[in-house]
Scaffold this motif. Structure first.
Motif, short mmCIF file in Angstrom:
data_model
loop_
_atom_site.label_atom_id
_atom_site.label_comp_id
_atom_site.label_asym_id
_atom_site.label_seq_id
_atom_site.Cartn_x
_atom_site.Cartn_y
_atom_site.Cartn_z
N LYS A 1 -8.81 -2.47 -12.31
CA LYS A 1 -8.18 -2.69 -11.10
C LYS A 1 -8.05 -3.77 -10.32
N ARG A 2 -9.65 -3.03 -9.75
CA ARG A 2 -9.70 -4.00 -8.73
C ARG A 2 -9.65 -5.72 -8.41
N GLU B 1 -8.79 -7.37 -11.06
CA GLU B 1 -7.27 -8.13 -11.35
C GLU B 1 -7.11 -8.34 -9.57
N LEU B 2 -6.82 -7.06 -8.71
CA LEU B 2 -6.19 -7.64 -7.51
C LEU B 2 -6.88 -8.93 -6.37
N LEU C 1 -9.84 -7.55 -5.74
CA LEU C 1 -10.84 -7.01 -4.49
C LEU C 1 -12.77 -7.23 -4.52
N ILE D 1 -6.99 -0.32 -2.92
CA ILE D 1 -5.94 -0.79 -4.01
C ILE D 1 -4.48 -0.15 -3.24
N ILE E 1 -3.00 -2.65 -0.48
CA ILE E 1 -2.40 -3.63 -1.42
C ILE E 1 -1.15 -2.79 -1.95
N GLN E 2 -1.06 -2.29 -2.53
CA GLN E 2 0.81 -1.42 -3.11
C GLN E 2 1.32 -1.15 -2.07
N ASN F 1 2.69 -4.67 -0.33
CA ASN F 1 3.21 -5.19 -1.42
C ASN F 1 4.56 -4.37 -1.23
N HIS G 1 0.15 4.05 -9.02
CA HIS G 1 0.89 3.46 -7.35
C HIS G 1 0.78 4.52 -6.20
#
Length: 782
Positions: A252-253, A255-256, A258, A422, A425-426, A429, A537
């Motif tokens: 996930k990091r 993908e974002l 990071l 993460i 970032i969430q 957003n 999330h």
């Protein structure tokens, strides 16, 4: 037990215990006679169908044909016949132990048969039967009428849940020798449990519903231990364990966009060593008496064990024979008395009597890379600008004009260690989506097992959390038996209570073991939920956390630790000869009171240490970065409780205790810090450093907000905004397009009731003509 006597515990933390142990914990010792009942039910049917052969001698096609015949038997109306067939299937899932010679064979055939049963649709058939049993109002009402509920009230449910648990657990555990079709089977089963096809909800939700139904008192006969074990394993299987979670986090990091994680936390914890715990009040009193009464005879203190203990202590000065804190030992003022609270046992100062020092090598440097948040850089720059320039620039972290060179260097160092999570970032957003719902449009939500589960749990989530904590409270060893607490022993108490002392001892061990397994499953499933929701999330995690906090989870965990934690971790509430699969293949020796008291030879109880670490991790998750919840730890006087838990010499457990002590250190006062220097050293050595974190001194207490309600209320508002935006889909939204064309609006065909034309004039009179039109309101309405 004293800290000197506690050895290092060779404990390896994982998703679950060994495969055999996890299967053994499904059964109570009082259920043991049912194993032979299952065997009898199977053999009666099997020998009628297949003459003169054993199950192990049949080929694959014959085994499948027999299972299909059994599954047809589940369709009958007669409950007793259905139960017999279900027991025969359970015997297959238990590994046809009547045909096996050793424990390994039983476990092999249990796995083999579980895959076979799944491939032929057994799980779906049992799911239908489970739904029928849950809705069986007759069983519920008869259980409610009984003064005492026993094993007999939950027979059908226990058989069904046992088959499902054995299938989930056997299929979940991967082994290298698994054939490719088993791997395919595992993935299909995982998908089936995660994304429901026939029903509207995932399987885990049905089990959560069973938990709430049990806690509400409508179904006191539900076998809660089996439900919770199955629920935990279903979550572990569908969402993934800790290793899978780490891999998902790394992905996930990426993908974002990071940077990668500074280290793999699982590996760092595995390589950590336990520290020697601080001394405690009982030992201190003895030491003081020794010190006062035997000043002239100090070499008489028990030397060998104390020396070994002190040499192994990483916080000791290597050269000195005496702790540096004890050099001013002769002071007998109040300072000296208070300092004693954290001192080691008194060590003789005569160097000639010291044995050769056994050196222990400790890794150089600190185990964790330091982290800095964006907020920390902003706070640092704000303070620096106020001091040197006299005004601030808000969130600007680039402009350094007017600041001296050392501040430039500090900002550079802080930025080098900046860590963006993460969650950050969430949250960002989410703020943007709230601000610009029209221009950003619909958010794309990935349909993961975690997302499906959260959506299904959302509306009853508070009840699920309260129910789990109620059961945890009832199973905690520190809980007193109250009349209003729920009865969690329905699936362990036999129909006839024990008569002899031996039977009573056996039942006592069984009840304690039963409670320990319940604590283990609840602690593990809560931690799994928190970790997975946090990755999926942040506001899903915060929603669960907030309801756990509202349901008094923090004082409950502290109450759990307010016991002799060493005796809980070394408890011997198991009788190994009665454990599955041992009891199925070997003749039982004669049980005596002595053999029951002796227990097993293990240094500690794996499940209890596992539960303790899980509960500490949950407490950490709930309180991290939450000022109001940290203050709850202080208010509930958690420091002495947590300090006692440091007696357990296991690195991972100590780490989570030290983390909890670190976040509240600044609120505990100067005197506490002064008299707990060993604990402070341990925190410094083992817990991750946050640059600019003034944890050890408490200088910024005045600057902190004391309005705890505001913090929780803001968080709650953010969670509600997130839930309503993502999960409430109102049809008449204010952003929905409106039809402005007069022709199409008037041309719409409306469904009117049949008698409308009779009362049309009355309706006009009442709704239109007699209603005064308030034009000024119409004009003012925006």
């Amino acid at each position: 037990q004293g800290s000197v006597d506690c050895p290092n515990l060779e404990f390896e933390y994982g998703d679950a215990d060994g495969h055999g142990t996890e299967l053994a914990e499904l059964y109570s010792y009082t259920e043991e006679p049912e194993l032979s009942t299952n065997r009898r039910c199977f053999e009666e049917d099997f020998h009628a169908q297949v003459q003169g052969r054993r199950w192990l001698e049949l080929d694959g096609a014959q085994q499948k044909a027999y299972i299909m015949r059994l599954l047809d038997g589940l369709e009958v109306v007669n409950r007793d016949k259905r139960l017999k067939v279900a027991r025969a299937i359970l015997y297959l899932a238990q590994g046809v132990f009547g045909d096996c010679d050793n424990e390994g064979d039983v476990l092999y055939w249990s796995r083999n048969n579980s895959f076979l049963l799944y491939q032929l649709g057994t799980f779906t058939a049992f799911l239908e039967l489970l739904n029928m049993e849950i809705d069986n109002s007759q069983a519920c009402s008869s259980a409610l009428r009984k003064p005492a509920i026993s094993l007999a009230d939950s027979t059908e449910l226990r058989v069904l849940l046992s088959v499902m648990y054995l299938m989930v657990e056997n299929i979940r555990v991967e082994q290298e020798a698994d054939p490719p079709e088993w791997k395919t089977c595992r993935e299909t089963f995982r998908m089936e449990l995660s994304f429901p096809v026939h029903t509207e909800e995932p399987f885990a939700l049905l089990l959560f519903t069973m938990v709430t139904k049990f806690c509400s008192g409508h179904a006191p006969h539900f076998p809660m231990k089996k439900v919770l074990l199955l629920l935990w394993k279903v979550l572990l299987f569908t969402l993934g364990g800790f290793e899978a979670l780490q891999a998902m986090k790394v992905k996930k990091r990426e993908e974002l966009g990071l940077p990668p994680l500074p280290e793999d936390s699982i590996q760092v914890m595995r390589s950590m060593r336990a520290a020697s715990p601080p001394t405690y009040s009982i030992e201190l009193v003895e030491q003081q008496q020794q010190k006062r009464g035997h000043r002239s005879r100090r070499p008489l203190v028990k030397q060998d064990s104390l020396d070994i203990y002190n040499e192994r202590d990483p916080f000791k000065n290597d050269e000195a024979g005496v702790d540096e804190e004890e050099n001013d030992d002769v002071d007998s003022g109040i300072e000296g008395e208070l300092d004693l609270m954290e001192r080691d046992a008194i060590i003789p100062t005569i160097p000639a009597q010291r044995p050769p020092i056994e050196r222990v090598s400790f890794p150089k440097g600190l185990p964790w890379a330091p982290k800095v948040r964006q907020k920390d850089i902003e706070h640092f720059l704000e303070a620096s600008r106020n001091k040197f320039i006299g005004f601030t620039l808000g969130q600007d972290t680039e402009t350094l004009i007017g600041l001296p060179r050392p501040i430039h260097e500090s900002v550079k160092t802080l930025k080098q260690h900046k860590y963006v999570s993460i969650s950050d970032i969430q949250i960002k957003n989410e703020e943007e989506l709230e601000k610009c719902p029209m221009s950003l449009g619909e958010e794309e939500v990935q349909e993961t097992p975690c997302e499906v589960l959260y959506r299904a749990m959302l509306y009853n989530l508070p009840q699920y959390m309260i129910a789990l904590l109620k059961i945890l409270l009832a199973a905690a060893p520190t809980s007193k038996a109250k009349t209003d607490s729920i009865n969690i022993l329905a699936d362990v108490l036999p129909e006839e209570m024990p008569i002899t002392v031996l039977q009573s001892m056996k039942l006592g061990i069984d009840v304690n073991r039963h409670k320990e397994i319940i604590v283990k499953s609840i602690s593990a499933l809560l931690l799994l939920l928190l970790k997975h929701f946090k990755l999926n999330h942040i506001y899903q995690f915060e929603y669960v956390s907030q309801h756990l906090v509202f349901a008094n989870c923090i004082p409950l965990i502290l109450k759990f630790f307010n016991q002799n934690i060493m005796s809980y971790i070394t408890a011997k509430n198991s009788i190994s000869v009665l454990d599955y699969p041992h009891c199925t293949v070997y003749d039982l020796p004669e049980l005596t009171a002595e053999s029951l008291e002796a227990g097993d030879n293990n240094q500690f109880c794996w499940r209890n240490l596992f539960s303790c670490i899980n509960l500490l991790r949950i407490l950490n998750k709930l309180t991290k970065w939450k000022h109001s919840r940290t203050m709850m730890l202080v208010v509930f006087k958690s420091a002495p409780i947590l300090k006692r838990a440091l007696k357990v010499k296991q690195a991972m457990m100590q780490l989570y205790v030290l983390k909890l002590l670190k976040i509240q250190t600044k609120y505990l006062g100067r005197q506490w810090r002064k008299s707990n220097m060993k604990t402070m050293s341990a925190i410094y050595q083992k817990v991750r450093h946050r640059m600019n974190d003034d944890w050890a001194y408490g200088n910024d207490i005045d600057a902190r907000p004391w309005d705890f309600q505001a913090e929780e209320c803001t968080l709650r508002a953010n969670i509600e905004a997130f839930n309503s935006r993502r999960y409430d889909k109102p049809q008449d939204s204010e952003f929905a397009p409106v039809d402005n064309c007069l022709q199409s609006v008037l041309g719409q065909r409306l469904e009117l009731p049949e008698d409308f034309h009779y009362s049309y004039e009355l309706w006009l009179e009442r709704e239109v003509f007699s209603q005064p039109i308030r034009w000024e309101e119409l004009l003012h309405y925006q």
